[in-house]
Scaffold this active site. Sequence first.
Site, short mmCIF file in Angstrom:
data_model
loop_
_atom_site.label_atom_id
_atom_site.label_comp_id
_atom_site.label_asym_id
_atom_site.label_seq_id
_atom_site.Cartn_x
_atom_site.Cartn_y
_atom_site.Cartn_z
N ASP A 95 0.59 -1.38 -0.18
CA ASP A 95 0.20 -0.09 0.36
C ASP A 95 0.62 1.18 -0.08
OD1 ASP A 95 -1.59 1.42 1.31
OD2 ASP A 95 -3.28 0.69 0.66
N ARG A 96 0.79 1.94 1.32
CA ARG A 96 1.64 3.56 0.82
C ARG A 96 3.00 2.84 1.01
NH1 ARG A 96 -1.37 6.69 -0.94
NH2 ARG A 96 -0.13 8.59 0.02
N HIS A 133 -11.26 8.23 -0.37
CA HIS A 133 -10.30 8.55 0.10
C HIS A 133 -9.21 9.41 0.28
CE1 HIS A 133 -8.38 4.92 -1.15
NE2 HIS A 133 -7.31 4.90 -0.29
N TYR A 176 -0.78 11.80 1.83
CA TYR A 176 -1.89 11.60 0.59
C TYR A 176 -1.71 13.02 0.05
CZ TYR A 176 -3.95 6.77 1.61
OH TYR A 176 -3.94 5.57 1.87
N HIS A 195 -7.36 -7.07 0.41
CA HIS A 195 -6.17 -6.03 0.55
C HIS A 195 -5.05 -6.32 1.49
CE1 HIS A 195 -4.33 -2.22 -0.08
NE2 HIS A 195 -4.16 -2.04 1.18
#
Length: 317
Positions: free
Chosen positions: A120-121, A165, A225, A285
């Site tokens: 992910d990030r 988001h 983000y 995920h």
Amino acid sequence: MPPTTPAATATTPSAPAVPGFRQHRVPVADGVSLNVAVGGSGSPVVLLHGFPQTHLMWRHVAADLAAEHTVICPDLRGYGASDKPAETGADTYAKRTMAADIVTLARELGHERFALAGHDRGALVAVRAGLDHPDAVTHLAALDVLPTLDMWDVLHGTTAAVGFHLFLMAQPPGLPEQLIGAAPDAFFGHFLDLWTRDPAAIPADVRAAYLAACRAAVPSIVADYRASAGIDVEHDRADRDAGVRLRMPVTVLQQDWGAALGYDATALWSAWAPDLHHRTVSCGHFMAEEAPAEVAAALRDLLTRTPDTGMQYGTGE
């Protein structure tokens, strides 16, 4: 055990924790230290967590890989128990800055070269580290993301609602922090619930740890983000225009988001990673928690690969 250095100081771990690992705080930039769990011995592997999590998401995979490797699991800048500098400009949470943190972290622990995996990030940080520091990153794995530039390109129409988001936290400072800060457990818990196919994979104590960490980091998470809707896109576009690509063997594990959003994930990744193994997985995920044996096996397979020296790569600046 990592080498003892003046920069790495042991701290007392709090439960839950990665079994058998020791925690440290390591300075990586002016005023920024990262919290990191380190265990095992052998060639180094750095594991970067995603949203809305901490290094704890790697607890199963890290313990598995520690039988053969020195495994380094930091909390990213702005997350978990790592420092959370105020967003003073676009660079504060740029993936370029966060990637430099990781290269410095590894060096402070005695490793000039290392394998790198991110979820992910953390995968976006890992990709940027691979592009910016190809002499430091020997192998790279990315779990359930697209490169930042491609991510924005595939989000369009009503299907983009799945990434609401991303758009919320892309807004200028103020409103997103206020909205999320008003009900942080509901916001972050939404993703822990929605993105998990096996709820038992994130037990109550781990979930509570994630929510507590995110609750204390709303401004820095939003800043991370926000950078991905601005400066990170600029850096990706500059590299794409210059033909800069990942020089090391790359493995990508993803859910079949392409079928839902209408893109060819393998083709998008191949443009960045000529030496690519891409596989679609059936778990949710949070695959390092839902399918840790599968993820650990994929990482071990990645580490057996050697770079293809016949391939052409852009050099950048």
